[in-house]
Motif scaffolding. Structure first.
Motif, PDB file in Angstrom:
ATOM      1  N   GLY A 127       0.799  -1.218   0.000  1.00 50.71           N
ATOM      2  CA  GLY A 127       0.000   0.000   0.000  1.00 50.71           C
ATOM      3  C   GLY A 127       0.833   1.271   0.000  1.00 50.71           C
ATOM      4  O   GLY A 127       0.288   2.365  -0.093  1.00 50.71           O
ATOM      5  N   GLN A 128       2.137   1.235   0.061  1.00 52.66           N
ATOM      6  CA  GLN A 128       2.985   2.419   0.081  1.00 52.66           C
ATOM      7  C   GLN A 128       3.032   3.057  -1.308  1.00 52.66           C
ATOM      8  O   GLN A 128       3.026   2.372  -2.325  1.00 52.66           O
ATOM      9  CB  GLN A 128       4.405   2.067   0.540  1.00 52.66           C
ATOM     10  CG  GLN A 128       4.445   1.630   1.989  1.00 52.66           C
ATOM     11  CD  GLN A 128       5.858   1.300   2.437  1.00 52.66           C
ATOM     12  OE1 GLN A 128       6.335   1.854   3.388  1.00 52.66           O
ATOM     13  NE2 GLN A 128       6.504   0.409   1.710  1.00 52.66           N
ATOM     14  N   ASN A 129       3.118   4.419  -1.308  1.00 51.90           N
ATOM     15  CA  ASN A 129       3.099   5.141  -2.575  1.00 51.90           C
ATOM     16  C   ASN A 129       4.121   6.262  -2.507  1.00 51.90           C
ATOM     17  O   ASN A 129       4.045   7.144  -1.659  1.00 51.90           O
ATOM     18  CB  ASN A 129       1.693   5.705  -2.837  1.00 51.90           C
ATOM     19  CG  ASN A 129       1.589   6.349  -4.205  1.00 51.90           C
ATOM     20  OD1 ASN A 129       2.438   6.126  -5.059  1.00 51.90           O
ATOM     21  ND2 ASN A 129       0.560   7.156  -4.398  1.00 51.90           N
ATOM     22  N   LEU A 130       5.089   6.282  -3.435  1.00 49.61           N
ATOM     23  CA  LEU A 130       6.173   7.261  -3.455  1.00 49.61           C
ATOM     24  C   LEU A 130       5.922   8.252  -4.599  1.00 49.61           C
ATOM     25  O   LEU A 130       5.754   7.849  -5.753  1.00 49.61           O
ATOM     26  CB  LEU A 130       7.514   6.555  -3.661  1.00 49.61           C
ATOM     27  CG  LEU A 130       8.764   7.441  -3.707  1.00 49.61           C
ATOM     28  CD1 LEU A 130       8.979   8.149  -2.376  1.00 49.61           C
ATOM     29  CD2 LEU A 130       9.996   6.590  -4.061  1.00 49.61           C
ATOM     30  N   VAL A 131       5.901   9.537  -4.291  1.00 50.03           N
ATOM     31  CA  VAL A 131       5.623  10.562  -5.311  1.00 50.03           C
ATOM     32  C   VAL A 131       6.609  11.706  -5.166  1.00 50.03           C
ATOM     33  O   VAL A 131       7.185  11.941  -4.093  1.00 50.03           O
ATOM     34  CB  VAL A 131       4.183  11.108  -5.206  1.00 50.03           C
ATOM     35  CG1 VAL A 131       3.170  10.035  -5.554  1.00 50.03           C
ATOM     36  CG2 VAL A 131       3.924  11.689  -3.828  1.00 50.03           C
ATOM     37  N   THR A 132       6.807  12.448  -6.259  1.00 50.18           N
ATOM     38  CA  THR A 132       7.636  13.658  -6.271  1.00 50.18           C
ATOM     39  C   THR A 132       7.155  14.548  -7.406  1.00 50.18           C
ATOM     40  O   THR A 132       6.199  14.207  -8.116  1.00 50.18           O
ATOM     41  CB  THR A 132       9.127  13.308  -6.440  1.00 50.18           C
ATOM     42  OG1 THR A 132       9.908  14.504  -6.270  1.00 50.18           O
ATOM     43  CG2 THR A 132       9.403  12.705  -7.797  1.00 50.18           C
TER      44      THR A 132
END
Length: 423
Positions: free
Chosen positions: A35-40
């Protein structure tokens, strides 16, 4: 068969309970990771300013966040900076964000930076840094500094050393114009843009600003301008100084020639079309003075002004009236130019109205009309219509009634033919 089916169902339920009992802990560990979500975000920054890179994580389970440069070198591992570049500074570190600033950005800092989350497998998100380089001061050049009316001129505007390429628009006063642009890329990934504007000028363009407007994401309101200098031939106008109204014999005439041009007219001449200027006329610069007018002076007087661009003229048509004449003679059939003035009443430029003349004419007309009305009234009063008949002619001379009836009926042979008269 019924026992066999019941046994199979029991085995299936037992298997489900076994998985629930022995695999629940492992499943609980795996689900949050998935469920982890990495954004930039991508970043655009002007050269020399500061860029900020933010790596954000949703539903983090204490996994490690790090930031890598375009060469895959670690800039920050959690809150520790292994890279020895002091321009990188930690702005914020938490379980859900790693935010780093890069000061004094240069063109060499441009590229793709990597946000990395240590999971199994690792997650990556990419932030592209775009460095904007503003152009230098625009260079404005013109083919000629001074241009004559009706001619073409070319103006060029150059924006040097920008990234991305600048766009150039033109303004002449409040009017937007379109030029022709060329883009050249230099060896250091920079761009030079040149726009050329060609326009035909008129005398109204003299002193009007032409503005080169540079459009670039790194700068605002970046422009250069020059003022057009247009030369044009003179504009000529004859002004009557005296008299105010009609020109009459024995009076004086004073005319002034007003001439304006760029450059200023260097020569102003007076002449009389198809004849010589009267010998005793006095010409002083732009002024013409004639005293003691008479009808031999009638004609067209012209003022001619010239400069380096060309020449122009204006005409004044002189008509001298008798000293005692109150009404002008019939208009002649000569052709008068639109720009000329005329001393005749109602011709050429407006003259002052002779109210005494108009009043006299109106009085005469009213008097004549009154006389006509009186004469007609008397005529009709004296000649009212009277109706006479001669049908009973002869009856008046009859001796008795029977003879009168016979004569009235036309029975006598000596009576004249019946006639009727209207008097």
């Amino acid at each position: 068969m019924a026992i066999s089916a019941s046994g199979s169902l029991s085995i299936f339920l037992a298997l489900v309970m076994f998985l629930a009992a022995f695999g629940l802990k492992g499943a609980a560990e795996i689900m949050p990771v998935q469920g982890q979500n990495l954004v930039t975000d991508n970043v655009s920054v002007v050269e020399g300013e500061t860029a900020t890179i933010s790596c954000r994580v949703k539903n983090n389970d204490d996994s490690v966040i790090q930031l890598l440069n375009p060469n895959r070198q670690t800039i920050y591992f959690r809150d520790v900076r292994p890279l020895k570049d002091s321009r990188f500074q930690l702005v914020n570190f938490s379980d859900n964000e790693l935010r780093v600033s890069l000061s004094n950005v240069s063109l060499s800092d441009e590229g793709r930076y990597v946000c990395q989350l240590y999971t199994d497998p690792p997650q990556e998100a990419y932030a592209d840094i775009t460095v904007l380089v503003p152009p230098g001061s625009p260079i404005l050049e013109s083919r000629e500094e001074v241009v004559s009316e009706g001619n073409d001129t070319e103006i060029s505007c150059t924006a040097i050393g920008s990234k991305p390429p600048a766009t150039i628009t033109w303004m002449k006063g409040d009017q937007e114009l379109q030029g022709e642009s060329t883009v050249e890329e230099t060896y250091d990934r920079m761009y030079t843009v040149t726009s050329r504007l060609t326009l035909t000028v008129s005398k109204e363009d003299d002193g009007v600003p032409v503005i080169c407007v540079i459009n670039h994401p790194a700068v605002k309101d970046f422009q250069a301008q020059k003022y057009l200098e247009v030369q044009y031939k003179p504009e000529v106008k004859i002004v009557v100084g005296y008299p105010d109204g009609l020109t009459r014999e024995g009076e004086n005439l004073e005319l002034t020639c007003k001439a304006k041009g760029k450059p200023q007219p260097h020569r102003i001449n007076w002449l009389k079309v198809d004849d010589d200027v009267p010998s005793h006329a006095v010409i002083t610069g732009s002024d013409l003075f004639i005293e003691n007018l008479n009808k031999s002076y009638n004609g067209t007087y012209r003022c001619v002004a010239s400069n380096l661009v060309g020449e122009a003229f204006d005409d004044y048509i002189l008509y001298v009236y008798d000293a005692l004449t109150s009404t002008p003679p019939p208009t002649s059939t000569s052709i008068i130019s639109d720009n000329s003035q005329d001393s005749r009443a109602g011709v050429g430029s407006p003259q002052k109205i002779d109210h005494a003349v108009i009043g006299g004419v109106v009085a005469v007309v009213v008097f004549i009309m009154l006389c006509l009305l009186i004469i007609l009234g008397r005529y009709f009063a004296r000649h009212k219509g009277t109706y006479f008949t001669h049908e009973a002619k002869g009856a008046d001379d009859a001796a008795d009634a029977d003879t009168a009836i016979i004569n009235a009926e036309g029975g006598h042979s000596n009576s004249d033919t019946k006639k009727e008269y209207y008097i």
